[in-house]
Motif scaffolding. Structure first.
Motif, mmCIF file in Angstrom:
data_model
loop_
_atom_site.group_PDB
_atom_site.id
_atom_site.type_symbol
_atom_site.label_atom_id
_atom_site.label_comp_id
_atom_site.label_asym_id
_atom_site.label_seq_id
_atom_site.Cartn_x
_atom_site.Cartn_y
_atom_site.Cartn_z
ATOM 1 N N SER A 19 0.826 -1.205 0.000
ATOM 2 C CA SER A 19 0.000 0.000 0.000
ATOM 3 C C SER A 19 0.860 1.254 0.000
ATOM 4 O O SER A 19 0.468 2.273 -0.587
ATOM 5 N N ALA A 20 2.043 1.211 0.619
ATOM 6 C CA ALA A 20 2.951 2.364 0.549
ATOM 7 C C ALA A 20 3.423 2.574 -0.884
ATOM 8 O O ALA A 20 3.471 3.719 -1.366
ATOM 9 N N GLN A 21 3.737 1.495 -1.583
ATOM 10 C CA GLN A 21 4.130 1.607 -2.982
ATOM 11 C C GLN A 21 2.967 2.109 -3.845
ATOM 12 O O GLN A 21 3.157 2.911 -4.756
ATOM 13 N N ALA A 22 1.771 1.649 -3.548
ATOM 14 C CA ALA A 22 0.596 2.107 -4.286
ATOM 15 C C ALA A 22 0.347 3.584 -4.035
ATOM 16 O O ALA A 22 -0.011 4.328 -4.951
ATOM 17 N N LEU A 23 0.544 4.014 -2.810
ATOM 18 C CA LEU A 23 0.377 5.433 -2.488
ATOM 19 C C LEU A 23 1.381 6.286 -3.249
ATOM 20 O O LEU A 23 1.030 7.360 -3.762
ATOM 21 N N ILE A 24 2.614 5.820 -3.351
ATOM 22 C CA ILE A 24 3.622 6.532 -4.136
ATOM 23 C C ILE A 24 3.194 6.621 -5.593
ATOM 24 O O ILE A 24 3.292 7.676 -6.228
ATOM 25 N N GLU A 25 2.694 5.527 -6.122
ATOM 26 C CA GLU A 25 2.259 5.520 -7.524
ATOM 27 C C GLU A 25 1.090 6.481 -7.752
ATOM 28 O O GLU A 25 1.041 7.192 -8.756
ATOM 29 N N ILE A 26 0.168 6.530 -6.811
ATOM 30 C CA ILE A 26 -0.976 7.440 -6.930
ATOM 31 C C ILE A 26 -0.506 8.900 -6.905
ATOM 32 O O ILE A 26 -0.929 9.715 -7.732
ATOM 33 N N VAL A 27 0.385 9.217 -5.983
ATOM 34 C CA VAL A 27 0.877 10.596 -5.874
ATOM 35 C C VAL A 27 1.659 10.996 -7.127
ATOM 36 O O VAL A 27 1.486 12.106 -7.652
ATOM 37 N N LEU A 28 2.503 10.101 -7.628
ATOM 38 C CA LEU A 28 3.286 10.431 -8.811
ATOM 39 C C LEU A 28 2.417 10.542 -10.060
ATOM 40 O O LEU A 28 2.687 11.377 -10.932
ATOM 41 N N THR A 29 1.377 9.749 -10.158
ATOM 42 C CA THR A 29 0.457 9.873 -11.291
ATOM 43 C C THR A 29 -0.287 11.200 -11.233
ATOM 44 O O THR A 29 -0.435 11.883 -12.258
ATOM 45 N N ALA A 30 -0.716 11.586 -10.044
ATOM 46 C CA ALA A 30 -1.377 12.889 -9.895
ATOM 47 C C ALA A 30 -0.417 14.028 -10.216
ATOM 48 O O ALA A 30 -0.797 15.012 -10.868
ATOM 49 N N TYR A 31 0.838 13.889 -9.790
ATOM 50 C CA TYR A 31 1.846 14.911 -10.078
ATOM 51 C C TYR A 31 2.121 15.000 -11.580
ATOM 52 O O TYR A 31 2.338 16.087 -12.112
#
Length: 161
Positions: A19-31
Motif C-alpha cells: 500500500s505504501a508503494q501504491a500510495l507513491i504511484e498514486i501521488v506520482l500519477t497525480a503529479y
C-alpha cells in the motif's frame, strides 16, 4: 510465537509495503497530470520527477518506521493496535490504484480535446514523459524497500544492544 500470528504479521507487513508503494504511484500519477496541465518542461519529468519520487519514498519509509517499528519491542512480533483498521486502510489504498489508472487514462485522452493542451502535448515527447514517470515509480518503490530494510535493521540493532 503462534503460526497464525506469524502469518498475520507477514501479511500485515506485505500489505503495508504494497500500500505504501501504491500510495507513491498514486501521488506520482497525480503529479504527472498536474505537470501536464501546467506546461511542465521535459526537465521536470526527467530530473525533478525522479527527485520527488525518491524523497517521497524516503519520507514514507521514515513514517512507516516511526509508526510501526520504532515504538514496538522488536523481540516480540506483534501487530499494532487497531490492526483491523490498518488492514482495511491498506486494502482500500491497493484497491484505489486501478481506479486511479483508469481515471488517469481518461484524463490523458481528454487532454487532446483542449486545443492548447493538444499544442503543448504535440511539442512534447509523450512516450518519454511516460517512460520517465514509470522509471520514477520503479526507483521510488526500490528506494522505499531498501530504506525500510536499512531503517529496520538500524532500529533492530539499536534495540538488541
Amino acid at each position: 510465537m503462534q503460526p497464525h500470528k506469524l502469518i498475520l504479521s507477514i501479511l500485515f507487513g506485505f500489505l503495508l509495503v504494497a500500500s505504501a508503494q501504491a500510495l507513491i504511484e498514486i501521488v506520482l500519477t497525480a503529479y504527472m497530470h498536474y505537470g501536464l496541465k501546467n506546461d511542465f518542461r521535459e526537465i521536470h519529468f526527467k530530473y525533478y520527477f525522479l527527485m520527488v519520487a525518491i524523497i517521497l519514498a524516503v519520507l514514507l519509509a521514515f513514517l512507516i518506521i516511526s509508526v510501526f517499528v520504532r515504538k514496538k519491542n522488536l523481540n516480540d512480533l506483534k501487530l499494532p493496535n487497531h490492526s483491523k483498521l490498518w488492514f482495511v486502510v491498506f486494502v482500500f489504498v491497493l484497491a484505489f490504484v486501478p481506479v486511479v489508472k483508469h481515471v488517469s487514462d481518461q484524463n490523458f485522452m481528454n487532454m487532446y480535446n483542449d486545443y492548447q493542451l493538444t499544442r503543448y502535448l504535440s511539442n512534447r515527447n509523450v512516450n518519454e514523459i511516460f517512460e520517465n514517470v514509470d522509471l520514477s515509480i520503479m526507483v521510488s518503490k526500490w528506494t522505499l524497500i531498501v530504506t525500510l530494510f536499512l531503517l529496520s535493521a538500524y532500529y533492530y540493532k539499536r534495540v538488541k544492544t
